[in-house]
Design an enzyme around this catalytic site. Sequence first.
Site, PDB file in Angstrom:
ATOM      1  N   ASP A  25      37.764 -17.135  17.702  1.00 16.85           N
ATOM      2  CA  ASP A  25      37.267 -18.488  17.926  1.00 16.85           C
ATOM      3  C   ASP A  25      35.747 -18.521  18.004  1.00 16.85           C
ATOM      4  O   ASP A  25      35.165 -19.561  18.302  1.00 16.85           O
ATOM      5  CB  ASP A  25      37.848 -19.045  19.226  1.00 16.85           C
ATOM      6  CG  ASP A  25      37.499 -18.174  20.438  1.00 16.85           C
ATOM      7  OD1 ASP A  25      37.707 -16.943  20.356  1.00 16.85           O
ATOM      8  OD2 ASP A  25      37.038 -18.711  21.462  1.00 16.85           O
ATOM      9  N   ILE A  28      32.912 -21.269  16.540  1.00 18.91           N
ATOM     10  CA  ILE A  28      32.379 -22.446  17.243  1.00 18.91           C
ATOM     11  C   ILE A  28      31.226 -22.039  18.159  1.00 18.91           C
ATOM     12  O   ILE A  28      30.281 -22.793  18.369  1.00 18.91           O
ATOM     13  CB  ILE A  28      33.495 -23.155  18.041  1.00 18.91           C
ATOM     14  CG1 ILE A  28      33.060 -24.574  18.427  1.00 18.91           C
ATOM     15  CG2 ILE A  28      33.911 -22.383  19.276  1.00 18.91           C
ATOM     16  CD1 ILE A  28      34.182 -25.418  19.023  1.00 18.91           C
ATOM     17  N   THR A  29      31.282 -20.815  18.671  1.00 19.57           N
ATOM     18  CA  THR A  29      30.283 -20.347  19.633  1.00 19.57           C
ATOM     19  C   THR A  29      29.036 -19.809  18.955  1.00 19.57           C
ATOM     20  O   THR A  29      27.910 -20.139  19.333  1.00 19.57           O
ATOM     21  CB  THR A  29      30.890 -19.228  20.508  1.00 19.57           C
ATOM     22  OG1 THR A  29      32.150 -19.653  20.994  1.00 19.57           O
ATOM     23  CG2 THR A  29      29.971 -18.878  21.658  1.00 19.57           C
ATOM     24  N   TYR A 144      36.955 -15.392  33.549  1.00 12.32           N
ATOM     25  CA  TYR A 144      35.835 -14.471  33.732  1.00 12.32           C
ATOM     26  C   TYR A 144      35.134 -14.726  35.058  1.00 12.32           C
ATOM     27  O   TYR A 144      35.128 -15.856  35.562  1.00 12.32           O
ATOM     28  CB  TYR A 144      34.817 -14.646  32.603  1.00 12.32           C
ATOM     29  CG  TYR A 144      35.326 -14.259  31.239  1.00 12.32           C
ATOM     30  CD1 TYR A 144      35.232 -12.949  30.791  1.00 12.32           C
ATOM     31  CD2 TYR A 144      35.899 -15.211  30.406  1.00 12.32           C
ATOM     32  CE1 TYR A 144      35.688 -12.596  29.533  1.00 12.32           C
ATOM     33  CE2 TYR A 144      36.371 -14.864  29.146  1.00 12.32           C
ATOM     34  CZ  TYR A 144      36.256 -13.562  28.722  1.00 12.32           C
ATOM     35  OH  TYR A 144      36.727 -13.207  27.489  1.00 12.32           O
ATOM     36  N   ALA A 145      34.545 -13.687  35.605  1.00 19.71           N
ATOM     37  CA  ALA A 145      33.679 -13.824  36.771  1.00 19.71           C
ATOM     38  C   ALA A 145      32.249 -14.015  36.256  1.00 19.71           C
ATOM     39  O   ALA A 145      31.596 -13.050  35.860  1.00 19.71           O
ATOM     40  CB  ALA A 145      33.775 -12.581  37.650  1.00 19.71           C
ATOM     41  N   ARG A 146      31.798 -15.249  36.227  1.00 19.25           N
ATOM     42  CA  ARG A 146      30.480 -15.555  35.656  1.00 19.25           C
ATOM     43  C   ARG A 146      29.839 -16.704  36.412  1.00 19.25           C
ATOM     44  O   ARG A 146      30.473 -17.736  36.627  1.00 19.25           O
ATOM     45  CB  ARG A 146      30.603 -15.956  34.179  1.00 19.25           C
ATOM     46  CG  ARG A 146      30.969 -14.816  33.253  1.00 19.25           C
ATOM     47  CD  ARG A 146      31.023 -15.277  31.824  1.00 19.25           C
ATOM     48  NE  ARG A 146      31.447 -14.202  30.940  1.00 19.25           N
ATOM     49  CZ  ARG A 146      31.779 -14.372  29.667  1.00 19.25           C
ATOM     50  NH1 ARG A 146      31.735 -15.574  29.124  1.00 19.25           N
ATOM     51  NH2 ARG A 146      32.150 -13.345  28.929  1.00 19.25           N
ATOM     52  N   LYS A 174      43.312 -12.997  30.764  1.00 24.56           N
ATOM     53  CA  LYS A 174      42.291 -12.123  30.184  1.00 24.56           C
ATOM     54  C   LYS A 174      41.066 -12.160  31.083  1.00 24.56           C
ATOM     55  O   LYS A 174      40.689 -13.216  31.597  1.00 24.56           O
ATOM     56  CB  LYS A 174      41.926 -12.624  28.784  1.00 24.56           C
ATOM     57  CG  LYS A 174      40.665 -12.026  28.171  1.00 24.56           C
ATOM     58  CD  LYS A 174      40.382 -12.684  26.834  1.00 24.56           C
ATOM     59  CE  LYS A 174      39.089 -12.168  26.201  1.00 24.56           C
ATOM     60  NZ  LYS A 174      38.884 -12.741  24.844  1.00 24.56           N
ATOM     61  N   GLY A 199      36.755  -7.519  25.006  1.00 19.60           N
ATOM     62  CA  GLY A 199      36.040  -6.365  24.465  1.00 19.60           C
ATOM     63  C   GLY A 199      34.534  -6.475  24.619  1.00 19.60           C
ATOM     64  O   GLY A 199      33.843  -5.475  24.755  1.00 19.60           O
ATOM     65  N   ARG A 227      34.957  -9.319  19.051  1.00 15.65           N
ATOM     66  CA  ARG A 227      33.885  -8.755  18.223  1.00 15.65           C
ATOM     67  C   ARG A 227      34.019  -7.259  18.009  1.00 15.65           C
ATOM     68  O   ARG A 227      33.669  -6.755  16.932  1.00 15.65           O
ATOM     69  CB  ARG A 227      32.525  -9.065  18.861  1.00 15.65           C
ATOM     70  CG  ARG A 227      32.101 -10.521  18.707  1.00 15.65           C
ATOM     71  CD  ARG A 227      30.875 -10.833  19.537  1.00 15.65           C
ATOM     72  NE  ARG A 227      31.181 -10.859  20.963  1.00 15.65           N
ATOM     73  CZ  ARG A 227      30.261 -10.915  21.920  1.00 15.65           C
ATOM     74  NH1 ARG A 227      28.977 -10.910  21.595  1.00 15.65           N
ATOM     75  NH2 ARG A 227      30.625 -10.961  23.186  1.00 15.65           N
TER      76      ARG A 227
END
Length: 265
Positions: A25, A28-29, A144-146, A174, A199, A227
């Site tokens: 995906d 888009i990013t 995610y921890a962000r 994930k 990853g 990636r």
Amino acid sequence: MTTTGTEARLERIGTDGKFVIIPMDHGITMGAVKGLKDIESTIDGVTRGGADAVLTQKGVAPRVHENKNGKGYIVHVNGSTTIGPDENDKRMTATVEEALRAGADAVSLHINVGSTYEPKQIEDLAELSRDAARYGLPVLAMAYARGPGVDSTDAESLGHAVRLAEELGADVVKTGYSGDAESFQHVVESTRLPVVIAGGSKGTDRETVEMVRGVMDAGGAGVSMGRSIFQHDDPEAIATAVSGVIHDDLETDDALKRAGLALEA
């Protein structure tokens, strides 16, 4: 509550409760980066190499189905760009109904636990889980921890993120990797959901496969790895190596050998 439909679809995106998912995906990013211009060839290669499922935004679905060799398909339902004001501000891009029309076996959503956007993303994941449950459609939460002052590799923070995903009704979660099997065991034990790892940016072949080995040694359920695989010079080969660890319990050297990748890489 897990339904027969949910269980059946989980089997389409994994094998015996273990998962090799290739998210693509990133268009888009990041735009049409290496591996995504000719996404058809990449999808064909990674699924031949042992990937259980691929993941894209809904608009790419027509380019997926003819090339996935009968493997699973996940539609991602939020996104942001690297050139926008804040990449952590993920906005909704699809509904459950749109994902089903696109042929999805599951949906996924990205949430940054600890960011300023966490409150809205919690609402988005809760709503997605509620809507998906009506159709027996599994939800993969990318938790995610962000955020400000948050260590994205801290096992306690990652454990919090995966538990949040379970609390909100996800079926698979994930998250990031804490760096070693010993610390990642805490992350896995923080939830009853299958835990897979991201990853991140591409490392060496050995680094990638050793990381996967660590996840499995900690009791993890596999990877959702983008990636590191789709930008590889030989996506099929690295997918073969990663799949060998996850599905055949190979050690790092054996997985690299099976894939025909140099052991010193």
